[in-house]
Design a protein around this motif. Structure first.
Motif, PDB file in Angstrom:
ATOM      1  N   GLU A 102      30.747  41.014  32.350  1.00 54.48           N
ATOM      2  CA  GLU A 102      32.191  40.989  33.637  1.00 54.48           C
ATOM      3  C   GLU A 102      33.095  41.272  32.014  1.00 54.48           C
ATOM      4  N   LEU A 103      33.304  41.184  30.376  1.00 48.07           N
ATOM      5  CA  LEU A 103      33.784  41.334  29.788  1.00 48.07           C
ATOM      6  C   LEU A 103      34.316  43.339  29.599  1.00 48.07           C
ATOM      7  N   ARG A 104      33.113  43.443  30.291  1.00 45.87           N
ATOM      8  CA  ARG A 104      33.003  45.139  30.281  1.00 45.87           C
ATOM      9  C   ARG A 104      33.997  45.759  30.793  1.00 45.87           C
ATOM     10  N   ARG A 105      33.404  45.516  32.265  1.00 47.34           N
ATOM     11  CA  ARG A 105      34.473  46.457  32.841  1.00 47.34           C
ATOM     12  C   ARG A 105      35.867  45.711  33.174  1.00 47.34           C
ATOM     13  N   ASN A 106      36.098  45.009  32.495  1.00 45.79           N
ATOM     14  CA  ASN A 106      37.746  44.553  33.041  1.00 45.79           C
ATOM     15  C   ASN A 106      38.318  45.943  32.515  1.00 45.79           C
ATOM     16  N   LYS A 110      39.238  48.317  28.839  1.00 48.09           N
ATOM     17  CA  LYS A 110      38.959  49.369  29.204  1.00 48.09           C
ATOM     18  C   LYS A 110      39.976  50.229  28.812  1.00 48.09           C
ATOM     19  N   ASP A 111      41.301  49.619  29.315  1.00 46.82           N
ATOM     20  CA  ASP A 111      42.093  51.455  28.855  1.00 46.82           C
ATOM     21  C   ASP A 111      43.197  50.480  27.389  1.00 46.82           C
ATOM     22  N   HIS A 115      43.601  54.164  24.585  1.00 44.94           N
ATOM     23  CA  HIS A 115      44.706  53.317  23.677  1.00 44.94           C
ATOM     24  C   HIS A 115      44.847  53.172  22.286  1.00 44.94           C
ATOM     25  N   SER A 116      43.648  52.308  21.633  1.00 45.49           N
ATOM     26  CA  SER A 116      43.707  51.414  20.313  1.00 45.49           C
ATOM     27  C   SER A 116      43.808  52.546  19.667  1.00 45.49           C
ATOM     28  N   PRO A 152      44.226  42.375  35.959  1.00 47.42           N
ATOM     29  CA  PRO A 152      43.017  41.408  35.676  1.00 47.42           C
ATOM     30  C   PRO A 152      42.820  40.294  34.950  1.00 47.42           C
ATOM     31  N   HIS A 153      43.463  40.359  33.834  1.00 48.16           N
ATOM     32  CA  HIS A 153      43.343  39.133  32.828  1.00 48.16           C
ATOM     33  C   HIS A 153      43.746  38.006  33.470  1.00 48.16           C
ATOM     34  N   VAL A 154      45.020  37.784  34.714  1.00 50.61           N
ATOM     35  CA  VAL A 154      44.770  36.837  34.772  1.00 50.61           C
ATOM     36  C   VAL A 154      43.684  36.285  36.016  1.00 50.61           C
TER      37      VAL A 154
END
Length: 325
Positions: A102-106, A110-111, A115-116, A152-154
């Motif tokens: 679930e974390l991996r497909r957020n 990903k975005d 851009h990190s 997605p965070h919410v």
């Protein structure tokens, strides 16, 4: 249960006009209707960068910007993430409620990873949505003003709250995203407005600095000024900025400028922005670092009181601490 608003920013540099029209003006309005927590998310600065920069100085400047635009510490709790250890203790049980898949497909993660500026993606970046869930749920926030990219965070926060309630008993409300019709301002170079790209007008910028930035703003070769977001995005962006500051339609401004060309457009925009920022600059000049530190200390105390109560409730629900008699 009464609604509670949770919002905030990372202290990575000065706030700018994009922040003001995108979120700050809305916060000033919301604080008159709801209890509000405003988070200075200093720990989150290190989610996507190897060097955090001047967090302490940026934190002070962020609080001064909040106060200058009208966020009232009597109505909004302004607090610093790193000063609330109980908030971070919530992260551990919350992580147990979310799968790696679930974390991996957020999509937002990903975005942000793409851009990190980090040499390698950290575990903190990977668990960022759950960290934000702790930010929201520690005060039992129910309304979260966000842009579309943060939805997605919410959703992760709602997932964490729902699973905790199902597993241990109802403790948390399910927060709702507040999607406003926030105007999208591009940077003065035509790209995304950003603190780090030097293409934004900071709320703390002087009149001369503001004028210099707008003089360098991109336009196009057509002399006659029209408002056309698709064909003439740079010109439309300056018209939008001037219109927001003047409370007028950008199309109306374009009609008035007409054959005045880019020089007149930039002069009108500069005058509009400087006039709009004048009272904000005045309030900011009346404040000092001591005011920011005092407001933050008071807010930290109030936020920590709330966090202690929530953590105790969580631990009792999980059977990790003795019940109070």
């Amino acid at each position: 249960m009464n609604d509670i608003v949770l919002t905030g920013d990372r202290p990575t540099g000065p706030l700018h006009l994009g922040h003001y029209f995108g979120s700050l003006a809305n916060r000033v309005e919301l604080q008159g209707r709801y209890p509000m927590y405003v988070l200075v998310a200093d720990y989150q600065v290190i989610t996507d960068r190897d060097t955090p920069g001047e967090i302490r100085r940026n934190t002070t400047d962020l609080v001064l910007d909040y106060l200058a635009v009208g966020i009232d510490p009597a109505r909004a709790v302004i607090f610093q993430h790193s000063a609330i250890p109980e908030l971070n203790q919530l992260l551990l049980p919350f992580l147990s409620l979310v799968s790696v898949a679930e974390l991996r497909r957020n999509p937002t993660v990903k975005d942000e990873i793409a851009h990190s500026s980090q040499r390698a993606v950290s575990g903190l970046m990977f668990t960022y949505p759950v960290h934000q869930a702790a930010d929201i749920l520690f005060c039992k926030g129910t309304l979260v003003p966000v842009g579309k990219d943060q939805l997605p965070h919410v959703e992760v926060t709602r997932l964490v709250a729902r699973r905790f309630n199902e597993r241990y008993g109802t403790v948390f409300p399910l927060p709702e995203a507040m999607m406003g019709e926030q105007p999208l301002l591009k940077g003065l170079d035509g790209g995304k407005m950003s603190k780090s790209r030097g293409n934004a007008i900071a709320l703390s910028a002087t009149e001369d600095e503001t004028a210099a930035l707008i003089r360098k703003a991109r336009t196009d070769a057509e002399r006659h000024i029209t408002f056309d977001e698709e064909r003439r995005p740079e010109v439309a962006n300056l018209l939008t900025l001037a219109g927001l500051c003047l409370g007028r339609s950008p199309r109306e401004l374009a009609g008035e400028i007409g054959d005045g060309g880019a020089a007149t457009l930039k002069r009108v925009t500069t005058e509009a922005v400087n006039e709009f920022l004048r009272p904000i600059r005045k309030r900011r000049a009346e404040l000092g670092e001591g005011d920011a530190r005092r407001i933050l200390a008071e807010g930290n105390e109030r936020a920590r009181e709330r966090a202690v109560l929530t953590l105790e409730e969580v631990q009792q629900a999980m059977g990790l601490s003795a019940s109070r008699s």
